[in-house]
Design a protein around this motif. Structure first.
Motif, mmCIF file in Angstrom:
data_model
loop_
_atom_site.group_PDB
_atom_site.id
_atom_site.type_symbol
_atom_site.label_atom_id
_atom_site.label_comp_id
_atom_site.label_asym_id
_atom_site.label_seq_id
_atom_site.Cartn_x
_atom_site.Cartn_y
_atom_site.Cartn_z
ATOM 1 N N PHE A 54 -42.360 90.572 -0.945
ATOM 2 C CA PHE A 54 -41.592 91.179 0.113
ATOM 3 C C PHE A 54 -42.431 91.955 0.952
ATOM 4 O O PHE A 54 -42.002 92.290 1.978
ATOM 5 N N ASN B 67 -39.090 96.871 -2.537
ATOM 6 C CA ASN B 67 -40.042 96.052 -3.394
ATOM 7 C C ASN B 67 -41.278 96.575 -3.263
ATOM 8 O O ASN B 67 -42.031 95.671 -2.485
ATOM 9 N N GLY C 276 -36.240 83.298 -0.395
ATOM 10 C CA GLY C 276 -36.612 84.270 -1.266
ATOM 11 C C GLY C 276 -38.268 84.036 -1.828
ATOM 12 O O GLY C 276 -38.567 82.897 -1.623
ATOM 13 N N PRO C 277 -38.696 85.236 -2.384
ATOM 14 C CA PRO C 277 -40.229 84.816 -2.666
ATOM 15 C C PRO C 277 -40.604 83.714 -3.739
ATOM 16 O O PRO C 277 -41.402 83.134 -3.838
ATOM 17 N N GLU C 278 -39.624 83.869 -4.823
ATOM 18 C CA GLU C 278 -39.800 83.034 -6.012
ATOM 19 C C GLU C 278 -39.883 81.471 -5.506
ATOM 20 O O GLU C 278 -40.853 80.971 -5.899
ATOM 21 N N ALA D 67 -34.757 94.461 0.744
ATOM 22 C CA ALA D 67 -36.117 94.476 -0.495
ATOM 23 C C ALA D 67 -37.337 94.700 0.282
ATOM 24 O O ALA D 67 -38.566 94.970 -0.269
ATOM 25 N N THR E 272 -40.195 80.320 -2.497
ATOM 26 C CA THR E 272 -40.982 79.952 -1.507
ATOM 27 C C THR E 272 -42.422 79.654 -2.309
ATOM 28 O O THR E 272 -43.174 78.802 -1.697
ATOM 29 N N LEU F 43 -38.281 83.992 3.902
ATOM 30 C CA LEU F 43 -37.794 84.838 2.646
ATOM 31 C C LEU F 43 -36.315 85.075 2.585
ATOM 32 O O LEU F 43 -35.576 85.055 1.648
ATOM 33 N N SER G 88 -29.829 84.568 4.761
ATOM 34 C CA SER G 88 -29.237 85.610 4.032
ATOM 35 C C SER G 88 -29.724 86.898 4.217
ATOM 36 O O SER G 88 -30.854 87.286 3.551
ATOM 37 N N LYS H 266 -30.766 90.351 2.129
ATOM 38 C CA LYS H 266 -32.350 90.405 1.358
ATOM 39 C C LYS H 266 -33.293 91.546 2.121
ATOM 40 O O LYS H 266 -34.104 91.826 1.430
#
Lengths: 370, 73
Positions: free
Chosen positions: A42, A182, A245-247, A178, A249, A241, A172, A175
């Motif tokens: 993030f 994060n 989300g990062p996972e 974050a 991606t 993102l 979304s 997020k």
């Protein structure tokens, strides 16, 4: 003292702005989002901002060197600064790295096309067809290449900006928190280095300085190109993102393509991905052509030829064969993007800075002696 | 392997002919021919050794330690 040749100076500041905007976001949006998100998570927005600033600083050093001798090519006057025993090997390394980078991007391009749009088509056919276009661009020279960047500028930038806009309904935004909570400072630093290496590619402009009209005002165009491309990249990364989300991606090969495929606004736009991707592919053509052109021009100036045209087709063929045979499988380019491409790019971008440092030290010493 | 030789042979010949027609110096013509030969030999060598020696991995092994040094963690 080198004589000024104004007949060469035909690349305008607007052309530089338009060319480098497309040059910068082309591979970044296409291939670097997944490695950037894997590295920075993030905190990628910090990497984009800091990397952009660092890349501009590297470019500024190159610009300062070019302003000391605005009428000559670095390949031709470099030996006066660092001596011919270091200069010529260094320039041959730059020539090879530019050729390698052109071949590397061509390989990524071919893999992208074959995996997503032309699965049954052999690599050599895609490489040869694209190679013919690149050979024509390189043979036409830098002025034509920069002029051609103007033609599709609005369409290519419009299509890349459109990717996240069309998908905005699915994003979304919860997020967003974050991005502040994060914290990952080492990831942000590593991402910044990756980004700086990409934005630092603008320093290659030093090899084209005698072609540029009013080179003293060059930095303004480059700065705006860096900002525009930075915004385009950031908008795409943030949208990806928000969506994946990062996972997820970091496990995708082409997150932007997944983003484009998410567009479900209406039946008209549902199958629009080839059209949107088409304009983005054009920016990749510009990037490959510039790397190859720099390699060809470097060789021409080092060998002492009058024009680069006799080498254009030969070097294009070399680039095509390199891209086909320099890797054993499709996983290697992806691995190299994570393990060594940042260092390779930073090394190449910092070469003009090395010349500048030596030139400064020598002029300082000369002043002290006098 | 043959296609590499054919492609470089054809391009080299076409470039050499066009240099001759435009009355370019002998030195220029010689340099273009030598370069096409060198590039052809280089590409043939790369093709023959592609299973044991990948240029991409050689460059990777040179710059990977530098990247480890630049990156944190």
């Amino acid at each position: 003292m080198m004589k000024e040749d104004n007949s060469l100076r035909r690349i305008t500041r607007l052309q530089i702005y338009m060319f480098f905007t497309q040059f910068l976001f082309s591979t970044t949006v296409g291939f670097f989002i997944a490695p950037l998100v894997t590295t920075a998570g993030f905190m990628v927005w910090v990497s984009v901002l800091f990397g952009c600033a660092l890349g501009l600083f590297i470019t500024y050093l190159s610009y300062r060197l070019s302003m000391r001798r605005p009428n000559g090519f670095l390949e031709q006057y470099g030996h006066e600064i660092i001596g011919k025993w270091i200069h010529y090997p260094l320039i041959y390394i730059v020539i090879f790295i530019n050729l390698y980078l052109a071949a590397f991007i061509l390989r990524q391009f071919t893999d992208f096309i074959t995996q997503n749009f032309l699965p049954e088509t052999p690599d050599w056919a895609i490489n040869s067809l694209f190679g013919v276009c690149i050979a024509q661009g390189v043979r036409s020279g830098p002025v034509s290449l920069f002029r051609s960047a103007q033609g599709l500028f609005l369409l290519s930038i419009g299509s890349v900006i459109a990717f996240p806009l069309f998908a905005s309904k699915q994003l979304s935004f919860d997020k967003a928190i974050a991005f502040v909570t994060n914290l990952n400072m080492s990831g942000a630093w590593n991402g910044s280095m990756m980004f700086a290496s990409l934005w630092g590619e603008m320093s290659f402009i030093i090899y084209l300085i005698p072609y540029i009209k009013h080179p003293e005002k060059l930095m303004k165009s480059l700065r705006w190109a860096a900002y525009t491309a930075g915004v385009v990249t950031l908008v795409n990364i943030l949208a990806i993102l928000f969506l994946f989300g990062p996972e997820l991606t970091s496990n995708m090969s082409y997150p932007v393509l997944e983003l484009v495929r998410y567009i479900r606004v209406g039946s008209f736009l549902e199958n629009l991905d080839p059209l949107l991707v088409l304009f983005w592919l054009y920016t990749m053509y510009l990037k490959i052509a510039l790397f190859l052109l720099l390699s060809v021009m470097g060789l021409t100036h080092t060998i002492g030829l009058k024009d680069h045209k006799p080498f254009a087709n030969l070097m294009t063929a070399t680039m095509i064969f390199l891209s086909m045979y320099m890797f054993n499988d499709a996983a290697q380019p992806e691995q190299i993007m994570k393990t060594s491409i940042t260092a390779l790019l930073l090394f190449t971008c910092m070469i003009p800075a090395l010349y500048l440092l030596v030139d400064w030290l020598r002029s300082y010493r000369r002043k002290r002696i006098n | 392997m043959i296609s590499i030789a054919v492609v470089f042979g054809m391009i080299g010949y076409i470039e050499w002919r066009s240099l001759q027609r435009s009355n370019r110096k002998q030195k220029t013509q010689r340099r273009v021919v030598i370069l096409s030969l060198l590039l052809m030999l280089g590409m043939e060598a790369m093709y023959i050794n592609r299973n044991h020696l990948s240029i991409g991995l050689i460059i990777d092994s040179l710059f990977d330690p530098i990247q480890r040094w630049i990156f944190i963690g």
